[in-house]
Design an enzyme around this catalytic site. Structure first.
Site, mmCIF file in Angstrom:
data_model
loop_
_atom_site.group_PDB
_atom_site.id
_atom_site.type_symbol
_atom_site.label_atom_id
_atom_site.label_comp_id
_atom_site.label_asym_id
_atom_site.label_seq_id
_atom_site.Cartn_x
_atom_site.Cartn_y
_atom_site.Cartn_z
ATOM 1 N N SER A 140 -2.981 -7.675 2.553
ATOM 2 C CA SER A 140 -3.303 -7.561 3.984
ATOM 3 C C SER A 140 -3.784 -8.896 4.513
ATOM 4 O O SER A 140 -3.487 -9.277 5.650
ATOM 5 C CB SER A 140 -4.404 -6.522 4.206
ATOM 6 O OG SER A 140 -3.963 -5.258 3.822
ATOM 7 N N LYS B 3 -15.175 -9.779 5.504
ATOM 8 C CA LYS B 3 -15.943 -10.065 6.722
ATOM 9 C C LYS B 3 -15.537 -9.027 7.770
ATOM 10 O O LYS B 3 -15.037 -7.971 7.436
ATOM 11 C CB LYS B 3 -15.616 -11.481 7.201
ATOM 12 C CG LYS B 3 -16.097 -12.544 6.222
ATOM 13 C CD LYS B 3 -15.694 -13.939 6.682
ATOM 14 C CE LYS B 3 -14.832 -14.614 5.647
ATOM 15 N NZ LYS B 3 -13.494 -14.898 5.835
ATOM 16 N N HIS C 103 0.843 -1.200 0.000
ATOM 17 C CA HIS C 103 0.000 0.000 0.000
ATOM 18 C C HIS C 103 0.881 1.254 0.000
ATOM 19 O O HIS C 103 0.628 2.211 -0.738
ATOM 20 C CB HIS C 103 -0.882 0.039 1.255
ATOM 21 C CG HIS C 103 -1.934 -1.026 1.325
ATOM 22 N ND1 HIS C 103 -2.098 -1.837 2.417
ATOM 23 C CD2 HIS C 103 -2.892 -1.407 0.440
ATOM 24 C CE1 HIS C 103 -3.112 -2.666 2.217
ATOM 25 N NE2 HIS C 103 -3.597 -2.440 1.010
ATOM 26 N N ARG D 105 -2.047 -5.722 -8.562
ATOM 27 C CA ARG D 105 -0.867 -6.571 -8.375
ATOM 28 C C ARG D 105 -0.702 -7.583 -9.494
ATOM 29 O O ARG D 105 0.392 -7.929 -9.883
ATOM 30 C CB ARG D 105 -0.964 -7.315 -7.048
ATOM 31 C CG ARG D 105 -0.777 -6.433 -5.849
ATOM 32 C CD ARG D 105 -1.289 -7.095 -4.626
ATOM 33 N NE ARG D 105 -2.706 -7.381 -4.759
ATOM 34 C CZ ARG D 105 -3.486 -7.812 -3.778
ATOM 35 N NH1 ARG D 105 -2.976 -8.031 -2.600
ATOM 36 N NH2 ARG D 105 -4.759 -8.035 -3.982
#
Ligand code: PNS
Length: 170
Positions: A134, A47, A21, A96
């Site tokens: 992440s 989630k 990031h 990516r």
């Protein structure tokens, strides 16, 4: 007459912010006068986040504490509404791999249907971060793996607090 400053919005859930990031933030700064990191309370496909929104914002603010051209703002609701409120017409997203493309392209076209004045640009990260996400950092850290190469020191500190010193390779 001087043009208005061009602010690029870099949206995401940043749960947590990674060096991938950070790489995109720094590339975006070459194109715009400022970067507004828009931290989504909850991502469309995700989630329950691992870090609550306040903690994600605080971590990112700390990472960029010495960089006046970078602001961090939480948002909920539609990204395009947030962008309009902020007076920003440029969204930056990192791509990516080809596997990111379909979802990103759909989001870009939906966002542009919702607000035709918005432009979306995709930026490629440094090659060394093309595998980084992440979700992988969360998984590796939660299993006690060393993630010190993948996140800024502030974020690493929060991961150590949560999962112990192994995540920093200590
Ligand atoms: O880091 P992420 O999870 O890839 O970020 C996804 C994010 C936050 C950019 C996306 O879920 C989003 O824009 N959410 C806000 C709600 C919204 O505008 N949804 C419509 C998108 S077309």
């Amino acid at each position: 007459m001087q043009a208005d400053p061009q602010i690029a919005i870099y949206p995401g859930s940043f749960d947590p912010l990674t060096l991938g990031h950070d790489d995109i933030v720094r590339r975006a700064l070459k194109l715009a006068d400022g970067v507004l990191i828009a931290v989504a309370e909850r991502a469309t496909h995700a989630k329950q986040p691992m870090f609550p929104i306040d903690e994600r914002v605080r971590m990112i603010e700390e990472v960029y504490a010495d960089e006046p051209a970078i602001r961090v703002v939480p948002f909920s609701g539609l990204l395009v509404n947030f962008a309009r409120e902020q007076g920003a017409r440029l969204i930056v997203r990192g791509l990516r791999a080809v596997s990111d493309f379909e979802y990103e392209f759909q989001m870009a076209l939906m966002n542009r249907s919702l607000w035709p004045e918005i432009e979306i640009i995709f930026m490629a990260p440094a090659t060394s971060y093309t595998f980084l996400s992440s979700s992988l950092v969360r998984e590796v850290a939660s299993l006690g793996g060393d993630v010190s190469e993948f996140v800024p020191p502030t974020v690493l500190g929060c991961l150590v607090d949560r999962f112990g010193p192994d995540v920093a390779g200590l």
